[in-house]
Design a protein around this motif. Structure first.
Motif, PDB file in Angstrom:
ATOM      1  N   GLU A  42       0.840  -1.200   0.000  1.00  0.00           N
ATOM      2  CA  GLU A  42       0.000   0.000   0.000  1.00  0.00           C
ATOM      3  C   GLU A  42       0.876   1.252   0.000  1.00  0.00           C
ATOM      4  N   LEU A  43       1.933   1.208   0.786  1.00  0.00           N
ATOM      5  CA  LEU A  43       2.872   2.332   0.861  1.00  0.00           C
ATOM      6  C   LEU A  43       3.514   2.593  -0.499  1.00  0.00           C
ATOM      7  N   ARG A  44       3.947   1.528  -1.155  1.00  0.00           N
ATOM      8  CA  ARG A  44       4.593   1.658  -2.473  1.00  0.00           C
ATOM      9  C   ARG A  44       3.607   2.249  -3.490  1.00  0.00           C
ATOM     10  N   ARG A  45       2.350   1.780  -3.460  1.00  0.00           N
ATOM     11  CA  ARG A  45       1.335   2.303  -4.391  1.00  0.00           C
ATOM     12  C   ARG A  45       1.050   3.780  -4.120  1.00  0.00           C
ATOM     13  N   GLU A  46       0.954   4.138  -2.855  1.00  0.00           N
ATOM     14  CA  GLU A  46       0.609   5.521  -2.515  1.00  0.00           C
ATOM     15  C   GLU A  46       1.716   6.501  -2.881  1.00  0.00           C
ATOM     16  N   VAL A  47       2.959   6.091  -2.673  1.00  0.00           N
ATOM     17  CA  VAL A  47       4.088   6.995  -2.922  1.00  0.00           C
ATOM     18  C   VAL A  47       4.608   6.866  -4.353  1.00  0.00           C
ATOM     19  N   GLY A  48       4.479   5.681  -4.942  1.00  0.00           N
ATOM     20  CA  GLY A  48       4.943   5.492  -6.304  1.00  0.00           C
ATOM     21  C   GLY A  48       6.428   5.201  -6.407  1.00  0.00           C
ATOM     22  N   VAL A  49       6.998   4.669  -5.346  1.00  0.00           N
ATOM     23  CA  VAL A  49       8.425   4.315  -5.357  1.00  0.00           C
ATOM     24  C   VAL A  49       8.577   2.957  -6.048  1.00  0.00           C
ATOM     25  N   PRO A  50       9.520   2.814  -6.967  1.00  0.00           N
ATOM     26  CA  PRO A  50       9.736   1.511  -7.608  1.00  0.00           C
ATOM     27  C   PRO A  50      10.084   0.439  -6.580  1.00  0.00           C
ATOM     28  N   SER A  51       9.587  -0.757  -6.802  1.00  0.00           N
ATOM     29  CA  SER A  51       9.802  -1.842  -5.831  1.00  0.00           C
ATOM     30  C   SER A  51      11.292  -2.131  -5.631  1.00  0.00           C
ATOM     31  N   GLY A  52      12.097  -1.923  -6.665  1.00  0.00           N
ATOM     32  CA  GLY A  52      13.529  -2.188  -6.552  1.00  0.00           C
ATOM     33  C   GLY A  52      14.257  -1.283  -5.576  1.00  0.00           C
ATOM     34  N   SER A  53      13.766  -0.061  -5.391  1.00  0.00           N
ATOM     35  CA  SER A  53      14.438   0.870  -4.483  1.00  0.00           C
ATOM     36  C   SER A  53      13.733   0.995  -3.136  1.00  0.00           C
ATOM     37  N   MET A  54      12.589   0.355  -3.006  1.00  0.00           N
ATOM     38  CA  MET A  54      11.801   0.465  -1.771  1.00  0.00           C
ATOM     39  C   MET A  54      12.603  -0.013  -0.553  1.00  0.00           C
ATOM     40  N   HIS A  55      13.204  -1.195  -0.659  1.00  0.00           N
ATOM     41  CA  HIS A  55      13.962  -1.756   0.460  1.00  0.00           C
ATOM     42  C   HIS A  55      15.097  -0.815   0.887  1.00  0.00           C
ATOM     43  N   TYR A  56      15.790  -0.260  -0.080  1.00  0.00           N
ATOM     44  CA  TYR A  56      16.898   0.664   0.168  1.00  0.00           C
ATOM     45  C   TYR A  56      16.431   1.870   0.986  1.00  0.00           C
ATOM     46  N   HIS A  57      15.321   2.484   0.579  1.00  0.00           N
ATOM     47  CA  HIS A  57      14.790   3.653   1.292  1.00  0.00           C
ATOM     48  C   HIS A  57      14.295   3.286   2.693  1.00  0.00           C
ATOM     49  N   MET A  58      13.603   2.151   2.778  1.00  0.00           N
ATOM     50  CA  MET A  58      13.047   1.748   4.078  1.00  0.00           C
ATOM     51  C   MET A  58      14.171   1.430   5.071  1.00  0.00           C
ATOM     52  N   GLU A  59      15.223   0.814   4.598  1.00  0.00           N
ATOM     53  CA  GLU A  59      16.360   0.511   5.472  1.00  0.00           C
ATOM     54  C   GLU A  59      17.002   1.787   5.999  1.00  0.00           C
ATOM     55  N   ALA A  60      17.154   2.777   5.150  1.00  0.00           N
ATOM     56  CA  ALA A  60      17.728   4.058   5.595  1.00  0.00           C
ATOM     57  C   ALA A  60      16.849   4.686   6.670  1.00  0.00           C
ATOM     58  N   LEU A  61      15.534   4.703   6.445  1.00  0.00           N
ATOM     59  CA  LEU A  61      14.619   5.283   7.433  1.00  0.00           C
ATOM     60  C   LEU A  61      14.656   4.500   8.750  1.00  0.00           C
ATOM     61  N   ARG A  62      14.784   3.176   8.649  1.00  0.00           N
ATOM     62  CA  ARG A  62      14.896   2.343   9.862  1.00  0.00           C
ATOM     63  C   ARG A  62      16.244   2.580  10.556  1.00  0.00           C
ATOM     64  N   ASP A  63      17.325   2.684   9.773  1.00  0.00           N
ATOM     65  CA  ASP A  63      18.648   2.919  10.365  1.00  0.00           C
ATOM     66  C   ASP A  63      18.690   4.237  11.136  1.00  0.00           C
ATOM     67  N   TRP A  64      17.938   5.215  10.675  1.00  0.00           N
ATOM     68  CA  TRP A  64      17.885   6.513  11.351  1.00  0.00           C
ATOM     69  C   TRP A  64      16.856   6.525  12.478  1.00  0.00           C
ATOM     70  N   ASN A  65      16.207   5.375  12.695  1.00  0.00           N
ATOM     71  CA  ASN A  65      15.190   5.210  13.734  1.00  0.00           C
ATOM     72  C   ASN A  65      14.010   6.176  13.541  1.00  0.00           C
ATOM     73  N   LEU A  66      13.634   6.379  12.277  1.00  0.00           N
ATOM     74  CA  LEU A  66      12.482   7.220  11.975  1.00  0.00           C
ATOM     75  C   LEU A  66      11.220   6.384  11.782  1.00  0.00           C
ATOM     76  N   ILE A  67      11.412   5.109  11.403  1.00  0.00           N
ATOM     77  CA  ILE A  67      10.295   4.184  11.244  1.00  0.00           C
ATOM     78  C   ILE A  67      10.667   2.862  11.891  1.00  0.00           C
TER      79      ILE A  67
END
Length: 156
Positions: A42-67
């Motif tokens: 649902e997040l990918r559909r709403e934002v329109g981020v390609p599935s290939g880069s989704m993991h990369y972005h989510m990991e960065a946000l998790r590493d920064w303890n934002l999500i």
């Protein structure tokens, strides 16, 4: 929202802001607006981020303890989708008065539409100006011809 980790909290908001891409910012904003979390699909559909880069972005946000991952959704495949929510630190990051404004996909679409409308208006005005120039040229040619016939020779 889980408590923040001392290791990830050492990364300053300023440092995060410098590394925060539009996609990451929009992902964080959508997650923060969700009520109790949002599934990856649902997040990918709403934002329109390609599935290939989704993991990369989510990991960065998790590493920064934002999500954080708060659960698993119901998926059709063998691996259930993750459910993400914003941490307290993530909410603090978004609430900062100095936070860089990151436009949403909707705002970007609206801007693109407005640019197209303005481009069309500029083209219409250009065409009108060209038409007026042609009309002026014809009038000037006509008045010069009249001057020649009347004997003034076109001197003005």
């Amino acid at each position: 929202m889980a408590p923040t980790s001392p290791n990830t909290d050492r990364v300053s908001f300023e440092s995060i802001s410098e590394k925060m891409s539009r996609d990451r910012g929009e992902l964080l904003a959508v997650i923060a607006r969700s009520d109790g979390g949002i599934e990856t699909g649902e997040l990918r559909r709403e934002v329109g981020v390609p599935s290939g880069s989704m993991h990369y972005h989510m990991e960065a946000l998790r590493d920064w303890n934002l999500i954080e991952i708060v659960g698993e959704g119901e998926g059709n495949g063998s691996i259930p989708p993750k459910v993400y929510d914003a941490t307290e630190r993530g909410m603090e990051f978004l609430d900062r008065p100095t936070a860089r404004t990151i436009p949403s996909a909707e705002e970007i679409d609206e801007l693109h539409q407005r640019v197209e409308e303005l481009s069309e208006q500029v083209e219409n005005q250009r065409n009108q100006i060209v038409e007026l120039i042609h009309l002026l040229d014809k009038r000037l040619e006509g008045s010069i011809v009249e001057d020649i016939h009347s004997g003034t020779g076109g001197d003005r």
